[in-house]
Design a protein around this motif. Structure first.
Motif: not given
Ligand code: NAD
Ligand code: MG
Length: 392
Positions: A329-340, A343-350, A381-384, A387-391
């Protein structure tokens, strides 16, 4: 002479370890140094410290490292296996300062050769605490915490009866966003998250401090290292970062460990242990400090703390999955794929998904199970994050 190796020598903790070792060359013989892409720095360190082996974890960096060290009589190697081999070389003391779960296998290798392991890499205990403790017991290896809070607890426990410990309180600065209104956090950028009010640290742990994922990892780390029940580990926000942790005993006494926010204290304590020696850290002037403040952490602002409780209750492979999902999730945040806040939402979903599937349940997690849960959580986490969060 103490034979020492540094895993992650080129990082924030690694460089400070190098500095302390260089300040007392008569006391240390350097066996191995490892680093990553910063080959120029690794080569400089190797020329000064004269290890037998210098390793970069990246195979595509090996040629450059070999070239920079040619004629110096220092063996050069590359890749993950070579990092673990460096950790396995006979040494008395090994600094584990790789960032992330990548530090686990090399740390275990150092433990298995019986070295004292100075543990900056908190992910080791989060992902595989019971496994690591068992390996240390089996190989008569000593674990010395280097995380400042855990070093503080360790020091407060010297000479004490562990059975008299009621609770451990970890302090948290609150990170970069502690005074931001909640509604601004969603738009926080990696650059904003990567500045810390009190500590100078690597980029990833600094962002983890802003999200409190760092404190969440540390709560789990404390539980594992000191054999505590989940409800014996508390967190308090202490913006000044002068008290690093407190230990509460059954008679009501609280032993606090204080000092300037400077990692060279905890690194130096572990390096000199069981002795105490002079260290080049600032001395606190309490009168000039004036006051210290404390407040309870707000779980709405810091969902990572709630997730840490859940991980401790769930046990099994939850720590391994939690840490790996957090890293992805931190990688995704650093790549600007997800917001700050995502990160917690991704981790919780996983955690939800893996828990529902029974993928976190196991009585005594072995290394293969830990690495399997790590890989699955990372991938989910990378998959979520894609996809999921961005929609939504
Ligand atoms: P950093 O990013 O500054 O340095 C990390 C080091 O690990 C570098 O030498 C890098 O080359 C190496 N590395 C990175 N990925 C690797 C991989 N896959 N395989 C092998 N080596 C790899 O990190 P840091 O801030 O020094 O933190 C190191 C560890 O110490 C982390 O676990 C962190 O949580 C912990 N820690 C750091 C601080 C601090 O003040 N920086 C404080 C407490 C705990
Ligand atoms: Mg810490």
């Amino acid at each position: 002479m103490k034979r020492v190796s540094i895993l992650g020598a080129t990082g924030s903790i690694g460089c400070q370890t190098v500095e302390l070792i260089e300040a007392a060359p008569e006391r240390f013989e350097v066996v191995a140094l490892t680093g990553g892409r910063n080959v120029a720095l690794l080569a400089e360190q190797a020329k000064r410290l004269r290890p037998r082996l210098a390793v970069t974890c990246h195979d595509d960096c090996r040629a450059e490292l070999a070239e920079r060290l040619s004629g110096n009589g220092i063996e050069v190697a590359s890749g993950d296996a070579a990092v673990a081999e460096a950790a396995q070389m006979q040494a008395d003391w090994v600094m584990s300062a790789i960032v992330g779960a990548a530090g686990l296998v090399p740390g275990l290798a150092a433990i298995r050769q019986g070295a004292t392991l100075a543990l900056a890499n908190k992910e080791t205990m989060v992902a595989a605490g019971p496994l690591v403790l068992e390996a240390a017991r089996a190989h008569s290896a000593t674990l010395l915490p280097v995380d400042s809070e855990h070093s503080a607890v360790f020091q407060a426990l010297v000479g004490e009866d562990r059975a008299a410990v009621e609770r451990v309180i970890l302090t948290a600065s609150g990170g970069a966003f502690r005074d931001w209104p909640l509604e601004r956090l969603a738009a926080a950028t990696p650059e904003q998250a990567a500045t810390h009010p009190n500590w100078s640290m690597g980029q990833r742990i600094t962002i983890d401090s802003a999200s409190m994922f760092n404190k969440a990892l540390e709560v789990i780390e404390a539980r594992e290292l000191f054999g505590l029940a989940p409800d014996q580990v508390e967190v308090v926000i202490h913006p000044e970062s002068l008290i690093h942790a407190l230990v509460g005993f059954n008679d009501g006494a609280l032993m606090a460990h204080m000092g300037a926010p400077d990692m060279r204290h905890a690194i130096g304590y572990a390096l000199n242990w069981p002795e105490r020696r002079g260290l080049p850290v600032a001395r606190l002037d309490l009168a000039a400090t004036g006051s210290m403040t404390f407040r309870a952490p707000d779980e709405a602002r810091y969902p990572a703390l709630r997730l840490a409780r859940r991980v401790m209750e769930e046990g099994g492979l939850a720590g391994a999955a939690f840490n790996a999902a957090k890293e992805a999730a931190l990688d995704a945040f650093l790549d600007r794929r997800i917001g700050f806040l995502q990160m917690a939402q991704v981790v919780e979903q996983v955690l939800d998904t893996m828990s529902r599937a029974g993928a976190l349940r196991v009585d005594i997690p072995g290394l293969d199970a830990v690495l399997g849960a790590d890989a699955e959580a990372r991938e989910r986490a990378a998959r979520i994050s894609r996809t999921d969060l961005q929609t939504t």
